[in-house]
Design a protein around this motif. Structure first.
Motif, mmCIF file in Angstrom:
data_model
loop_
_atom_site.group_PDB
_atom_site.id
_atom_site.type_symbol
_atom_site.label_atom_id
_atom_site.label_comp_id
_atom_site.label_asym_id
_atom_site.label_seq_id
_atom_site.Cartn_x
_atom_site.Cartn_y
_atom_site.Cartn_z
ATOM 1 N N PRO A 1 48.781 49.233 42.088
ATOM 2 C CA PRO A 1 49.373 48.497 40.956
ATOM 3 C C PRO A 1 49.259 46.986 41.116
ATOM 4 O O PRO A 1 49.142 46.252 40.130
ATOM 5 N N PHE A 2 49.268 46.521 42.373
ATOM 6 C CA PHE A 2 49.134 45.080 42.608
ATOM 7 C C PHE A 2 47.761 44.588 42.143
ATOM 8 O O PHE A 2 47.643 43.583 41.436
ATOM 9 N N MET A 3 46.707 45.318 42.515
ATOM 10 C CA MET A 3 45.348 44.934 42.088
ATOM 11 C C MET A 3 45.246 44.934 40.565
ATOM 12 O O MET A 3 44.634 44.045 39.971
ATOM 13 N N ILE B 1 39.918 44.005 43.342
ATOM 14 C CA ILE B 1 40.757 44.145 42.140
ATOM 15 C C ILE B 1 40.764 45.581 41.619
ATOM 16 O O ILE B 1 41.602 45.943 40.807
ATOM 17 N N GLU B 2 39.837 46.393 42.114
ATOM 18 C CA GLU B 2 39.882 47.826 41.774
ATOM 19 C C GLU B 2 39.058 48.612 42.787
ATOM 20 O O GLU B 2 37.922 48.273 43.084
ATOM 21 N N ILE B 3 39.687 49.650 43.340
ATOM 22 C CA ILE B 3 39.002 50.498 44.321
ATOM 23 C C ILE B 3 39.166 51.945 43.844
ATOM 24 O O ILE B 3 40.143 52.623 44.190
ATOM 25 N N MET C 1 41.979 42.312 50.435
ATOM 26 C CA MET C 1 43.255 42.148 49.739
ATOM 27 C C MET C 1 43.759 40.713 49.880
ATOM 28 O O MET C 1 44.540 40.240 49.059
ATOM 29 N N GLY C 2 43.295 40.018 50.923
ATOM 30 C CA GLY C 2 43.612 38.592 51.029
ATOM 31 C C GLY C 2 43.039 37.842 49.833
ATOM 32 O O GLY C 2 43.604 36.859 49.358
ATOM 33 N N GLY C 3 41.915 38.330 49.331
ATOM 34 C CA GLY C 3 41.310 37.772 48.119
ATOM 35 C C GLY C 3 42.148 38.087 46.889
ATOM 36 O O GLY C 3 42.295 37.260 45.987
ATOM 37 N N THR C 4 42.731 39.280 46.861
ATOM 38 C CA THR C 4 43.623 39.673 45.762
ATOM 39 C C THR C 4 44.837 38.745 45.758
ATOM 40 O O THR C 4 45.264 38.255 44.712
ATOM 41 N N LEU C 5 45.389 38.510 46.953
ATOM 42 C CA LEU C 5 46.536 37.613 47.092
ATOM 43 C C LEU C 5 46.166 36.188 46.687
ATOM 44 O O LEU C 5 46.945 35.481 46.048
ATOM 45 N N GLY D 1 43.254 40.847 55.219
ATOM 46 C CA GLY D 1 43.295 41.935 54.254
ATOM 47 C C GLY D 1 44.202 43.109 54.608
ATOM 48 O O GLY D 1 44.937 43.098 55.596
ATOM 49 N N PHE D 2 44.107 44.134 53.787
ATOM 50 C CA PHE D 2 44.894 45.363 53.834
ATOM 51 C C PHE D 2 44.631 46.138 55.133
ATOM 52 O O PHE D 2 43.482 46.449 55.438
ATOM 53 N N THR D 3 45.680 46.414 55.870
ATOM 54 C CA THR D 3 45.661 47.097 57.181
ATOM 55 C C THR D 3 45.023 46.255 58.289
ATOM 56 O O THR D 3 44.952 46.686 59.430
#
Length: 247
Positions: free
Chosen positions: A170-172, A123-125, A98-102, A28-30
């Motif tokens: 914006p990616f989410m 998908i939204e935070i 974010m790995g899930g978003t990807l 994920g992210f970071t």
């Protein structure tokens, strides 16, 4: 742009060559591959071919991450996907946060993906939204290591680049708008208590994807980084069960 810091120990990408069934695993992210390596190793032990890419700008230094865009992160995942495609005829994708978003993005784009496994996917935070108005601030506090199990630490950045938050938002949004394009079987894990991604993200994903086969599992013993938390073994077991059903 070339990354200017060495890769941290434990944050390296991993590749396990196995049979013709491939599993792509995204951190994920970071964060770093350290958060998903136990899953990758468990899947490889079952004979599967596994790839855990290091997302660009991750696993080095937060100043590296600041220079990257979500297109860079997608390129890292696409590269892993291509590596698997050269070796496998069936591919599953699984991701944390974010790995899930990807993972969702890949399922929206590549309908040949046989199944996806989402772990506290984002998908939204809403808590991140005010960052869009920030000027002049480069880094915020860390978001890593949201783990219930005592003594376990995630290898993640000690600071979060503001620029990177401006990339993930914006990616989410794009991924959320295209959720109906997801048609493959989906296994969704959600922690009831998550201090990074609101748990209702998983329910929204469940409701908006077009998959006929979809299941959602609630984790009561883990926070956000469930892959390193008390439910790690349950995630591994249920994922292996899920993959066998789709073959």
């Amino acid at each position: 742009m070339a990354e200017s810091y060495p890769v941290l120990e434990g944050a390296e990408p991993f590749y396990f060559e196995g049979n013709s069934v491939g599993i792509l695993v995204s951190h994920g992210f970071t964060g770093s591959t350290q958060s998903i390596r136990p899953l990758g190793e468990a899947y490889a032990a079952e004979g599967y071919t596994v790839c855990g890419p290091r997302l660009k700008g991750h696993g080095t230094h937060h100043e590296d991450m600041e220079q990257t865009t979500y297109h860079d992160w997608l390129a890292s995942i696409e590269e892993g996907f291509q590596w698997l495609k050269e070796r496998c005829d069936k591919i599953f994708v699984t991701g944390l946060s974010m790995g899930g978003t990807l993972t969702l993005y890949m399922a929206e784009k590549y309908q040949e993906i046989r199944g996806i496994v989402l772990i506290n996917a984002a998908i939204e935070i809403p808590a991140m939204e005010p960052v869009l108005q920030l000027e002049g601030t480069r880094f915020l506090d860390a978001i890593g290591s949201d783990i219930k199990k005592p003594g376990v630490t995630e290898l993640a950045y000690e600071k979060t680049p503001v620029q990177s938050i401006k990339e993930i938002l914006p990616f989410m949004k794009t991924v959320k708008e295209n959720l109906s394009k997801v048609i493959c079987p989906a296994l969704i894990f959600v922690s009831d208590e998550d201090h990074v991604v609101p748990p209702d993200n998983s329910r929204t994903i469940y409701n908006l994807i077009s998959s006929e086969t979809k299941e959602i599992y609630h984790m009561k013993e883990s926070y956000h980084v469930a892959t390193l938390d008390n439910d790690q073994q349950m995630i591994i077991d249920k994922t292996l069960e899920f993959i066998k059903k789709q073959l």
